[in-house]
Design a protein around this motif. Structure first.
Motif, PDB file in Angstrom:
ATOM      1  N   ALA A  45     -31.579 -29.540 -19.751  1.00  7.77           N
ATOM      2  CA  ALA A  45     -30.965 -28.547 -20.392  1.00  7.77           C
ATOM      3  C   ALA A  45     -31.131 -28.638 -21.844  1.00  7.77           C
ATOM      4  O   ALA A  45     -31.413 -27.639 -22.529  1.00  7.77           O
ATOM      5  CB  ALA A  45     -29.386 -28.846 -20.188  1.00  7.77           C
ATOM      6  N   ASP A  46     -31.344 -29.808 -22.245  1.00  9.52           N
ATOM      7  CA  ASP A  46     -31.509 -29.870 -23.931  1.00  9.52           C
ATOM      8  C   ASP A  46     -32.709 -29.121 -24.181  1.00  9.52           C
ATOM      9  O   ASP A  46     -33.181 -28.687 -25.352  1.00  9.52           O
ATOM     10  CB  ASP A  46     -31.216 -31.134 -24.495  1.00  9.52           C
ATOM     11  N   ILE A  47     -33.940 -29.689 -23.385  1.00  9.59           N
ATOM     12  CA  ILE A  47     -35.283 -29.224 -23.801  1.00  9.59           C
ATOM     13  C   ILE A  47     -35.309 -27.543 -23.625  1.00  9.59           C
ATOM     14  O   ILE A  47     -35.806 -26.837 -24.312  1.00  9.59           O
ATOM     15  CB  ILE A  47     -36.347 -29.836 -22.647  1.00  9.59           C
ATOM     16  N   LEU A  48     -34.727 -27.106 -22.537  1.00  8.83           N
ATOM     17  CA  LEU A  48     -34.766 -25.565 -22.226  1.00  8.83           C
ATOM     18  C   LEU A  48     -33.965 -24.684 -23.424  1.00  8.83           C
ATOM     19  O   LEU A  48     -34.394 -23.844 -23.977  1.00  8.83           O
ATOM     20  CB  LEU A  48     -34.130 -25.392 -20.896  1.00  8.83           C
ATOM     21  N   GLU A  49     -32.826 -25.352 -23.918  1.00  5.20           N
ATOM     22  CA  GLU A  49     -32.320 -24.812 -25.040  1.00  5.20           C
ATOM     23  C   GLU A  49     -32.970 -24.662 -26.336  1.00  5.20           C
ATOM     24  O   GLU A  49     -32.930 -23.835 -26.825  1.00  5.20           O
ATOM     25  CB  GLU A  49     -30.971 -25.538 -25.017  1.00  5.20           C
ATOM     26  N   MET A  50     -33.512 -25.898 -26.520  1.00  5.73           N
ATOM     27  CA  MET A  50     -34.707 -25.905 -27.729  1.00  5.73           C
ATOM     28  C   MET A  50     -35.747 -25.040 -27.543  1.00  5.73           C
ATOM     29  O   MET A  50     -36.081 -24.037 -28.698  1.00  5.73           O
ATOM     30  CB  MET A  50     -35.078 -27.487 -28.064  1.00  5.73           C
ATOM     31  N   THR A  51     -36.123 -24.780 -26.249  1.00  5.96           N
ATOM     32  CA  THR A  51     -37.264 -23.959 -26.056  1.00  5.96           C
ATOM     33  C   THR A  51     -37.057 -22.509 -26.417  1.00  5.96           C
ATOM     34  O   THR A  51     -37.728 -21.813 -26.996  1.00  5.96           O
ATOM     35  CB  THR A  51     -38.072 -24.084 -24.541  1.00  5.96           C
ATOM     36  N   VAL A  52     -35.710 -22.156 -25.794  1.00  2.00           N
ATOM     37  CA  VAL A  52     -35.210 -20.863 -25.929  1.00  2.00           C
ATOM     38  C   VAL A  52     -35.303 -20.519 -27.545  1.00  2.00           C
ATOM     39  O   VAL A  52     -35.271 -19.507 -28.073  1.00  2.00           O
ATOM     40  CB  VAL A  52     -33.969 -20.761 -25.333  1.00  2.00           C
ATOM     41  N   CYS A  53     -34.605 -21.576 -28.129  1.00  2.00           N
ATOM     42  CA  CYS A  53     -34.310 -21.244 -29.726  1.00  2.00           C
ATOM     43  C   CYS A  53     -35.762 -21.072 -30.493  1.00  2.00           C
ATOM     44  O   CYS A  53     -35.736 -20.263 -31.304  1.00  2.00           O
ATOM     45  CB  CYS A  53     -33.569 -22.539 -30.285  1.00  2.00           C
ATOM     46  N   VAL A  54     -36.584 -21.892 -30.005  1.00  2.00           N
ATOM     47  CA  VAL A  54     -38.069 -21.783 -30.782  1.00  2.00           C
ATOM     48  C   VAL A  54     -38.714 -20.362 -30.260  1.00  2.00           C
ATOM     49  O   VAL A  54     -39.184 -19.695 -31.192  1.00  2.00           O
ATOM     50  CB  VAL A  54     -39.081 -22.883 -30.192  1.00  2.00           C
ATOM     51  N   LEU A  55     -38.656 -20.105 -29.177  1.00  2.00           N
ATOM     52  CA  LEU A  55     -39.139 -18.760 -28.797  1.00  2.00           C
ATOM     53  C   LEU A  55     -38.399 -17.513 -29.315  1.00  2.00           C
ATOM     54  O   LEU A  55     -39.015 -16.434 -29.598  1.00  2.00           O
ATOM     55  CB  LEU A  55     -38.976 -18.555 -27.233  1.00  2.00           C
ATOM     56  N   THR A  56     -37.172 -17.608 -29.487  1.00  2.00           N
ATOM     57  CA  THR A  56     -36.426 -16.755 -30.080  1.00  2.00           C
ATOM     58  C   THR A  56     -36.656 -16.277 -31.472  1.00  2.00           C
ATOM     59  O   THR A  56     -37.101 -15.366 -32.010  1.00  2.00           O
ATOM     60  CB  THR A  56     -34.824 -16.852 -29.837  1.00  2.00           C
ATOM     61  N   ARG A  57     -36.940 -17.679 -32.288  1.00  2.00           N
ATOM     62  CA  ARG A  57     -37.332 -17.875 -33.685  1.00  2.00           C
ATOM     63  C   ARG A  57     -38.590 -16.873 -33.630  1.00  2.00           C
ATOM     64  O   ARG A  57     -39.124 -16.206 -34.645  1.00  2.00           O
ATOM     65  CB  ARG A  57     -37.267 -19.005 -34.407  1.00  2.00           C
ATOM     66  N   LEU A  58     -39.619 -17.305 -32.786  1.00  2.00           N
ATOM     67  CA  LEU A  58     -40.898 -16.770 -33.037  1.00  2.00           C
ATOM     68  C   LEU A  58     -41.193 -15.323 -32.605  1.00  2.00           C
ATOM     69  O   LEU A  58     -41.702 -14.749 -33.517  1.00  2.00           O
ATOM     70  CB  LEU A  58     -41.792 -17.665 -31.920  1.00  2.00           C
TER      71      LEU A  58
END
Length: 139
Positions: A45-58
């Motif tokens: 869940a933490d990895i998915l949350e961080m991935t979503v944040c990075v993709l949103t920022r990109l």
């Protein structure tokens, strides 16, 4: 005969002891497995949350770059059309209206009131709502 009885009773005691310990050992084993699964679930869940944040920022950075390129292309196009229209000494009414319109657009763009740049601001302000920033977790 006494040694045979002792060996048989010792074996009975071992099997009885084994039968009593087996459920406890299995329970501990299941608890350890369940604990590991919970840790994996949390990490995933933490990895998915961080991935979503990075993709949103990109995505936001990419959107800003595309908007900047579109703004630059639009400005360049307006400059070329204005230059082309202003070459003639005698301008028709439509040429004067177009030049006037382009001058107003240029003034609006400098004041950052142009609709092209405001669409990006509107879409980024929608993305920052509290509901969209909260992580989604199914449990």
């Amino acid at each position: 005969m006494a040694p045979t009885i002792t060996a048989a009773s010792t074996q009975d005691q071992l099997t009885l002891s084994h039968k009593l310990r087996k459920p406890l050992v299995e329970k501990l084993h299941r608890e350890r497995i369940n604990s590991s699964i919970e840790q994996l679930k949390s990490l995933l869940a933490d990895i998915l949350e961080m991935t979503v944040c990075v993709l949103t920022r990109l995505q936001q950075q990419n959107q800003k770059q595309h908007q900047a390129a579109a703004d630059q292309g639009f400005s360049r196009c307006v400059q070329e059309v204005a230059h082309f229209l202003s070459r003639d000494q005698e301008k028709t009414q439509s040429q004067r209206r177009l030049l006037n319109h382009f001058n107003k657009l240029q003034d609006l763009r400098e004041a950052d009131l142009c609709p092209l740049s405001s669409t990006v601001q509107t879409s980024t302000s929608k993305d920052k709502s509290p509901a969209s920033s909260a992580p989604w977790r199914p449990w």
